[in-house]
Every structure is written in structure tokens, then in C-alpha cells.
Write an enzyme that holds these catalytic residues in place. Structure first.
Site, PDB file in Angstrom:
ATOM      1  N   HIS A 140       8.386  -9.857   0.890  1.00  0.00           N
ATOM      2  CA  HIS A 140       7.255  -8.919   1.497  1.00  0.00           C
ATOM      3  C   HIS A 140       7.875  -8.105   2.562  1.00  0.00           C
ATOM      4  O   HIS A 140       8.236  -8.676   3.537  1.00  0.00           O
ATOM      5  CB  HIS A 140       6.146  -9.519   1.586  1.00  0.00           C
ATOM      6  CG  HIS A 140       4.771  -8.737   1.660  1.00  0.00           C
ATOM      7  ND1 HIS A 140       4.697  -8.003   2.770  1.00  0.00           N
ATOM      8  CD2 HIS A 140       3.788  -8.550   0.827  1.00  0.00           C
ATOM      9  CE1 HIS A 140       3.499  -7.153   2.607  1.00  0.00           C
ATOM     10  NE2 HIS A 140       3.086  -7.646   1.584  1.00  0.00           N
TER      11      HIS A 140
ATOM     12  N   ARG B 208      -0.974  -0.115   4.637  1.00  0.00           N
ATOM     13  CA  ARG B 208      -0.303   1.170   4.509  1.00  0.00           C
ATOM     14  C   ARG B 208      -1.034   2.095   3.429  1.00  0.00           C
ATOM     15  O   ARG B 208      -0.869   3.302   3.721  1.00  0.00           O
ATOM     16  CB  ARG B 208       1.078   0.638   4.145  1.00  0.00           C
ATOM     17  CG  ARG B 208       2.088   0.261   5.151  1.00  0.00           C
ATOM     18  CD  ARG B 208       3.261  -0.138   4.788  1.00  0.00           C
ATOM     19  NE  ARG B 208       3.000  -1.796   4.156  1.00  0.00           N
ATOM     20  CZ  ARG B 208       3.619  -2.030   2.983  1.00  0.00           C
ATOM     21  NH1 ARG B 208       4.528  -1.275   2.144  1.00  0.00           N
ATOM     22  NH2 ARG B 208       3.529  -3.356   2.751  1.00  0.00           N
TER      23      ARG B 208
END
Lengths: 263, 650
Positions: free
Chosen positions: B249, B269
Site C-alpha cells: 500500500h 487522495r
């Protein structure tokens, strides 16, 4: 304030650049219990040197991995979501993975810290060290019908729910079933028959869900002698909840619904 | 003869995360007596950690979405290595699984008109992730757990016994799949609390044990993730595939220590958070690979317009698939533009008002403030790549989830391979659990239900052998003499030390960027660790003995780590969750090959062999532009498709 922040920042940077961390030495005083060896639990001290910004769970792991491999406790995600590692730390219920060492270390006296005490949560039978029998806790959870009961035809897509209706029970869906609230409740300590705050929170989650049709049934369950009326509003549960759920308020909402018979 | 508690069920499900519970509910719905076995308490599975949401093309927020678009995104994310049929079933069935979960009571964030809200996520063309704030995994587990309780109360009314058709064996660990000839006959394991052994005789076993992340040092995975299902399958004679693909990740916290390893969900994000290096540069624009150039904004102005007007602008590059973002961060750090603790900065504080951040990301805000003194509304976070997910797993039939070569064995969720190809898109994990959990439960039930009088039988010899293997660490302890070394050579070993060394080895030598000499070194170290693990010694008794449990888990981690290292060494290209420094580009020839790991009977390490990747069905292939296919398929394959095309026109 800004100076303090800068200081903290630069100290952290210095530490990182020099490759060193500022360790402190302290004792972890753990209530150990092994029914195969002794009938009574004993307090055992472990001296550790660690970065105080690490978690209490890290300290327990350090004991287990480096000092005594038999130390037993539950933990799973280690990030405060699964709710496996509730324990009494310095006499207060917390999750070991959400407790920083520095926050339970206190101030040193003549350069020596008071030991950090760690013991199992109260009101449930201790099986070994920090592991308790959670069956009665989960039984109370199951007793409040913790599942959606909806009458009428099953929809082919989703049921609709307005943003306002959804917000009404948002808080009580955050429960991670860690038992920190229930095992901090003096009523539960004295009488294990009491459903306890966690079960009431999980009943609240459905009673106030606009999609559910079994609110009345759940209210009747909680109206029984081991139900919500045992609550003495001591707020221990709210203080103990690692998820910040307003537990006492949820219990009060259930009581009010019982009095007014309006959900 | 071994003393072991004996039970009989129709279907045994190992693991109580999203896939396991969904499988168990399905098996029970088809009338099977079903046992669920889990290492932790019921309801604590690693699925609770999933924050972002469940990907399903319901089209509630953008009605242009449909299963074909979802399928396309999934194949692109996996760099076309996915099993097309699994990706297809997943994209087609995910909406039904989400709606079903909602009717079972799951809480979801809602649109203004009361439907399930959907959010943007990396690699997904439209807002597709059904979510509950940032605690979607917790709600998924809780809803399935509630459903199990509801079914048990139904059974109590019907049979007078809540456990008549579905029983949870919490805090139990399975150490062996038992067989009768080539078929599954049951499982053997121990109760963690008492240390007592148990066997469950059952014709069908569903593996739903999750991943392997605990073999790596920097990981977001919980303690259960020791590759149990992967190893159990290998030991039972079933093959694993795609084990070289491990997802890191991109945004795990690297500092401060109290939050190290905690993931910062991609929705930070998706909602406007940006990545910057130590020079303040929003660097992701430099890292958009050619295959994605047409879909991502080339500069910050267009990227910023996308959040409000996604139909007329291209997406910000912070939302590229995870492998791309992880590699970009790795490169920035390597070139000296990293943050003080070896990551980069993820900033949401300068992108939206504090109140908005608190509303959209309440758990994140709370968690960082409480645990790390980091106020994400006021300062950036320091993040870097963290071992998160394994794409590789048991090779299964796409439709039935049945493991190859072992009748009666099924696998679903992270432990199964194929669905995500070389890289998984965020949000596709929770939907994978529901879609293939249900399928595994269904087909395990059909298999067990159809077996009639021909039920496989657990032999006493197999039980004795499994018990002997499990007791070995205690046997050694007895052999340790105060004055000399134990039998079998070598000093006694602490399982915790071995585990730490294994994690360091995998992290340093088979981590996010891989090189041949390092992987060879890793294999040598793993061989030494395997020899030392035989000398692992535990103190105390069998009751709740964590040292003993780890000693047994080590077998699984070592076996699986070897598969990862060997497969990674064999694949001489870079693709998705497998990046070779010495072979930095994607090779179209390699897309046609899958690496299969098998453990021969009695062997200590798995063999890795390539086999052809099945060719995609023609109607699915037609969902892509020819130009895009050229990036992934060899000329020979393209010719094949176009010649079929010519035939079709005749």
C-alpha cells in the site's frame, strides 16, 4: 505554543537524523495468572527501555518476545479497530494498541517512574494472564437481537434511508465489541446478569434504525429487570469507550424511548 | 492414539472474515451443517481494517457506471494478468452482494435521495465504492456477524439448539487438512485456550484465511496473517499461483512510531489529498505510465478541476493504481527527496477546510490526533509503502472456487489467487470477499450435499501424524539437557527470534524492489531458517501458549515465503506487485504465463513451474480498444483475435 511545536518537531528530526530514539526505562507491572501453576494471580514486574511514543501493546510484545514467551493476551489488528486488547491500564479500561506509553507513564520521581500496571478487565472470569472469558459478554450482545428485522417484501436493490435517519444511530454503529465499557461498569461488576452498556449500545443501533421493525421487542427485552433500569449513570462506560461513543447518552435515549414509547 | 475432540459437519469454513462468514451463511442457507473456525474471537477478523469501501458498479452516483467498466478497470489494475472469468463474475455480481448486505442491515453513507452513496478510488473510472465513513470493513464484518446470530436464533426456534446448523469455533487454529485418498476428509487443529486437539470430519472445507503479510517487517496486516490457508492448501496437494505479486500500500504511516504501519486510506487522495516530496513538489505527475496517460491529468490545474467536474477533466495522478503510486514514492525517497523518516508527505490540510476534513475522514482525524499528536487538518502526514495484500493464492476454478487437484477443498478471498492478477484495486477486496465467499459456500454445499453415503473418512494415522507434528516444539523442550545441545543438532531456538529474522529477510530481500542476487540470498537464508525452525522450543504448557502457537505458524510463513521468493526470482519482468530492478519493464510474453507453486508429498520446499494464462473470452476482449490491448498482448495474440474477427465477419 508555536515554540513548543517547533521544539518537538526539531527534537524528533534530530532523533531521526542521529538514528537514535529517546528511550526511557520503566517497569511494567502485569497481573499474571496461570491456573495450572497457582490458584491466585501474582503481580510481576518487567523492566523495559523503550521510546515512550510507542504503544503499550508494543511494551507487552517486548515482554513476550524478549523476556517471557508465556505472557498471554489477546490482540489482533493492533490499530484500535478490532477491539481485542481491552485491559485495565493504571486502573482504567483502555485498548493496549491505542495507549501510548508516555500517556500512562506519569512524571518521574528522582528519575524513577512509577510502574505502569496492567491487569485484565473486571467482571469477567480470568482464564490466563490478561485473557478473560468473553462468553457472558457476547451472550448479552446476542440477547438484544442484534440484527435487522424488517417486515414486508425484500427489495431488489437497497432500502432507501435519508441522511438524517441514517445519522440518528451513526454513533452506536461504531462499537467494536471490546467490552471496555461493560467491564468498567460498577453495576456489571456486582451483578453479571445486567446486560451491560455494550449490549444496550447494540440494541440502540437497531432501535433507532429507520429500516428496523423490531424496536418494540428490543425495548421489552431492555425493560426487564436486568435491562436499562439497572444503569446508574456513572458515565464510566462513556469514559472507557475507545471509540468515543456517547454510551451513557445512548442508554438514556433507550430509557426515554421506554418511557414515552416513541422511537 | 491421539486424544482429540471429534466433530462431524458438512462444511468447514476456516476463517471468519468477510469471505468466511459469507461462505458459511451460504452453506447454511443450503441446509448444510456448517462449522466456522477462527483464530481470534468472533468478529475480530482482519476485514475490520478495510476503510475505503466496497467496489460495485451500482451507478448510484454516476449512472454511466456498469459491470463492463468495472471489469475493465479491474483488468487494467491487474495488468491483464487477472483470470478474466473471476474479474467478470466479480464485476457482474458485486452490486447484488452490496444490496444484499444492505438488506441484512449494513449501514451505508447515503446520497441525497437516500440511496447508497459511492466514492472515488484509485483505478476506478467512476465513483464506485459503497462506504460507511472510513469504517466500511468493520460494518461489513459486523453485519455478517449479526446475520450469523440471526440464523442461530432461527435454528434455536426450529431445533432448540442455536448451533444446530452453524457453529463458531472461536480461538481455534487448524494445522492440517485431512484427506481420504485424494479427497478432503476434514481438518485437524487445536483450541488456543486449552491447547487441546480437535478434528472435524467434513467432506468440504473452505479456506478463507486471508493473507501472508506477517512474513514482512513493515506491514499493515494483523497477527492472524501468517499464510495459514496458503500453506494448508500446499500441504494438502493443491497448487498456489501468482505468489510473486505482493501489494505494498503506497501510504502507510512511517512516523511517529505509534502509528507506524497504519494505512492512510486511499479516500484521502480520492477526496483531494496530494503527495509532495521534501521539495514541496507534487511529484505524481512525473510518474504517469504510458498505458495510463490518456486517463490522468497532466498538470495540477486539470487535476484539481476533476474533483468538482469529473466528466470534463481527467483524474489526478494520486489516484493511479497502488503499485504505481508505491513505486513513485519509493523512487522519490531513493533519489533523496523523501521526508525525514523515509517517506513522502501526504497533505490534505491545505486542500480543504478543517471542518470538511473532520466530516469526511472522522476516524482518520481522530486516530492520528489521539495516537500520534498529528492533526491532519493542520499538517501533512509522513507516508510510505507498507506490505498490505497478496494477490497470489490458491489456484481455483473461477466459477466454483474449488481448489485445483483436491476435491472438496475451496478457497475464497485473499487466500485465493487469480482475481486481482498482478495488482488489486482498492475497494475490490471487500467485493471479492462477498462475491467469491458466496460462491465458495454455495459450491461447497452442493458438493457436500451430493456426496451421499460415500463420505470420506478421517483415518487415525493422519490424526496421529498431525498431533505429532503439532507437539514437536514441546518434545524438543524435553530433549534439552542442561549440559548439552538437544538431539537433532543445533541449539534450541526462540520462535520470536526466528519470526523477526524471517520478516527482516522478506522485507529487505524480497520487498517492493527486487534483484536477483538478493532473492538468491533470501532463499539461502530461508533454508537456514527452516532448519533452525525445527529446533524451535517453547516453554510452558499447552494452555493458551502464544510461543507454541507462533512455533506452529512459522511452518506456514516459511513455506509461503519460499513460494514468494522463488516465484519472484523466476518472473524476469516488472508487473503490478512485482518490481524487478534488473528487469524494469513489463514484458508481453510474461503475461501469457502464470507461475504455479506445488509441494510434492514429503518435500520441504515448493517447486515453481510456469503454465499458460488462459486466453480471454472474445466478448470481454472487445470491451477494450485495440490500441490499449497492444500494450498488454503479444502480436501473436492480437493476430489471433483479429483473425477470429475476420472469420466472424464471413
Amino acid at each position: 505554543m508555536s515554540t513548543a511545536t517547533e521544539d518537538k518537531h526539531s527534537a524528533a528530526l534530530d532523533a531521526a537524523e542521529s538514528g537514535a530514539t529517546q528511550h526511557v526505562t520503566f517497569r511494567l507491572r502485569i497481573r499474571r495468572f496461570n491456573p495450572e501453576q497457582a490458584a491466585e494471580p501474582v503481580w510481576v514486574d518487567y523492566e523495559l527501555s523503550m521510546d515512550p511514543k510507542e504503544k503499550l501493546l508494543d511494551a507487552l510484545h517486548k515482554v513476550k518476545w524478549e523476556i517471557d514467551g508465556t505472557l498471554t493476551f489477546r490482540r489482533s489488528c493492533a490499530h484500535g479497530i478490532c477491539g481485542s486488547d481491552a485491559m485495565r491500564i493504571n486502573g482504567k479500561n483502555r485498548l493496549a494498541c491505542k495507549t501510548l506509553i508516555k500517556d500512562v507513564l506519569g512524571k518521574p520521581k528522582n528519575g524513577v517512574y512509577k510502574p505502569i500496571t496492567v491487569e485484565p478487565i473486571k467482571g469477567l472470569t480470568v482464564l490466563k494472564d490478561l485473557v478473560v472469558d468473553m462468553d457472558p459478554f457476547f451472550q448479552a450482545f446476542r440477547d438484544v437481537m442484534p440484527f435487522l428485522v424488517a417486515k414486508g417484501n425484500e427489495p431488489t436493490r437497497e432500502r432507501k434511508q435519508s441522511i438524517e435517519d441514517r445519522a440518528r444511530f451513526d454513533d452506536t454503529t461504531k462499537c467494536i465489541l471490546c467490552a471496555a465499557c461493560t467491564s468498567s461498569c460498577p453495576v456489571f461488576w456486582n451483578d453479571g446478569q445486567y446486560f451491560g452498556p455494550a449490549a444496550i449500545v447494540n440494541a440502540h443501533r437497531f432501535i433507532f434504525d429507520s429500516r428496523d421493525d423490531a424496536g418494540e421487542q428490543r425495548l421489552e427485552i431492555l425493560n426487564e429487570k436486568d435491562g436499562v433500569w439497572r444503569c446508574r449513570t456513572t458515565f464510566n462506560c462513556t469514559d472507557a469507550c475507545p471509540r468515543g461513543i456517547q454510551v451513557t447518552q445512548a442508554i438514556q435515549e433507550v430509557k426515554r424511548a421506554l418511557i414515552t414509547r416513541r422511537i | 492414539m491421539t486424544e482429540a475432540e471429534r466433530h462431524t459437519y458438512d462444511v468447514v469454513v476456516i476463517g471468519a472474515g468477510g469471505a468466511g462468514l459469507r461462505a458459511a451463511i451460504e452453506a447454511r442457507a443450503h441446509g448444510m451443517r456448517t462449522a466456522i473456525i477462527c483464530k481470534s474471537l468472533f468478529g475480530k477478523a482482519h476485514t475490520v481494517m478495510a476503510e475505503g469501501g466496497i467496489a460495485a458498479s451500482m451507478g448510484n452516483v454516476n449512472s454511466n457506471d456498469n459491470w463492463q467498466v468495472h471489469f475493465r478497470d479491474t483488468m487494467r489494475g491487474g495488468k491483464f494478468l487477472n483470470h478474466f472469468r473471476m474479474a467478470e463474475l466479480h464485476a457482474r455480481e458485486a452490486p447484488d452482494r452490496v444490496w444484499e448486505l444492505e438488506t441484512w442491515g449494513a449501514l451505508f453513507d447515503r446520497t441525497k435521495d437516500g440511496r447508497i452513496s459511492q466514492r472515488n478510488f484509485g483505478g476506478h473510472e467512476y465513483p464506485r465504492l459503497a462506504h460507511v465513513g472510513d469504517r466500511t470493513g468493520l460494518e461489513l464484518i459486523r453485519t455478517l456477524q449479526q446475520q450469523v446470530v440471526a440464523l442461530q436464533q432461527q435454528d434455536e426456534r426450529e431445533f432448540g439448539d442455536p448451533e444446530a446448523r452453524i457453529k463458531v469455533f472461536a480461538e481455534h487454529t487448524v494445522t492440517r487438512i485431512l484427506k481420504d485418498g485424494s479427497r478432503v476428509a476434514g481438518v485437524f487443529g487445536y483450541a488456543r485456550e486449552t491447547g487441546r486437539f480437535f478434528t472435524i470430519e467434513a467432506p468440504a472445507v473452505v479456506l478463507a484465511t486471508g493473507g501472508i503479510g506477517k512474513s514482512f517487517k513493515v506491514t499493515s496486516n494483523s497477527w492472524e496473517y501468517t499464510g495459514d490457508g496458503h500453506a494448508l492448501a500446499l500441504l494438502a496437494g493443491a497448487p498456489l499461483m501468482n505468489m510473486e505479486f505482493v501489494q505494498f500500500h503506497p501510504t502507510g504511516m512511517v512516523w511517529p512510531p505509534s502509528v507506524k504501519g497504519i494505512l492512510v486510506t486511499e479516500s484521502v487522495r480520492g477526496d483531494g489529498g496530494v503527495l509532495r516530496n521534501s521539495e514541496g513538489d507534487r511529484f505524481m505527475f512525473k510518474y504517469i505510465p504510458d498505458v495510463f496517460k490518456s486517463q490522468y491529468a497532466q498538470g495540477p490545474d486539470e487535476a484539481d478541476r476533476w474533483y468538482a467536474d469529473p466528466d470534463n477533466n481527467r483524474r489526478p495522478p494520486e489516484l493511479l493504481p497502488r503499485d504505481e503510486v508505491a513505486r513513485a514514492i519509493n523512487n522519490e525517497v531513493k533519489e533523496g527527496r523523501g521526508s525525514p523518516h523515509g517517506g513522502v508527505f501526504l497533505d490534505v490540510s491545505t486542500r480543504m477546510p478543517a471542518e470538511e476534513i473532520k466530516r469526511r475522514l472522522p476516524s482518520m482525524h481522530h486516530q492520528f490526533l489521539e495516537l500520534a499528536d498529528v492533526d491532519i487538518t493542520a499538517e501533512p502526514m509522513e507516508v510510505g509503502p507498507t506490505c498490505h495484500y497478496v494477490m497470489g493464492g490458491v489456484a481455483v476454478d473461477p466459477d466454483t472456487a474449488q481448489a485445483e487437484d483436491v476435491p472438496g477443498l475451496y478457497a475464497a478471498g485473499e487466500v485465493a489467487g487469480g482475481m486481482h492478477g498482478s495488482n488489486r484495486l482498492g475497494g475490490n477486496s471487500l467485493s471479492d470477499l462477498l462475491v467469491f465467499g458466496r460462491r465458495a459456500g454455495l459450491h461447497a454445499a452442493e458438493y457436500a450435499g451430493g456426496i451421499g453415503a460415500d463420505r470420506p473418512v478421517v483415518g487415525q494415522q493422519a490424526v496421529d501424524a498431525a498431533a505429532e507434528e503439532a507437539l514437536r516444539p514441546f518434545g524438543l523442550a524435553e530433549m534439552v539437557e542442561p549440559d548439552g545441545p538437544p538431539e537433532g543438532g543445533g541449539p534450541p531456538e526462540n520462535p520470536y527470534t526466528l519470526h523477526t529474522e524471517l520478516q527482516q529477510t522478506m522485507n529487505d530481500l524480497v520487498g517492493i524492489i527486487r534483484r536477483e542476487p538478493e532473492m538468491r540470498e533470501a532463499l539461502q537464508r530461508l533454508a537456514r531458517l527452516r532448519a533452525r525452525a525445527k529446533q524451535a522450543v517453547v516453554e510452558g504448557h499447552r494452555q493458551f501458549n502464544p510461543g507454541w502457537h507462533l512455533a506452529l505458524d512459522l511452518r506456514n510463513m516459511l513455506l509461503v515465503s519460499e513460494c514468494v521468493a522463488r516465484a519472484a526470482l523466476t518472473r524476469t519482468e516488472s508487473r503490478g506487485g512485482h518490481t524487478r530492478d534488473d528487469f524494469p519493464t513489463m514484458d508481453r510474453e510474461w503475461r501469457r504465463k502464470l507461475l504455479i507453486c506445488r509441494l510434492a508429498a514429503g518435500a520441504e520446499t515448493a517447486e515453481v513451474t510456469p503454465r499458460p494464462n488462459p486466453a480471454m473470452r472474445r466478448d470481454l476482449m472487445e470491451l477494450f480498444d485495440a490500441e490499449e490491448l497492444q500494450k498488454y498482448l503479444t502480436d501473436e495474440e492480437l493476430q489471433h483475435y483479429s483473425s477470429e474477427d475476420a472469420e466472424g465477419q464471413e
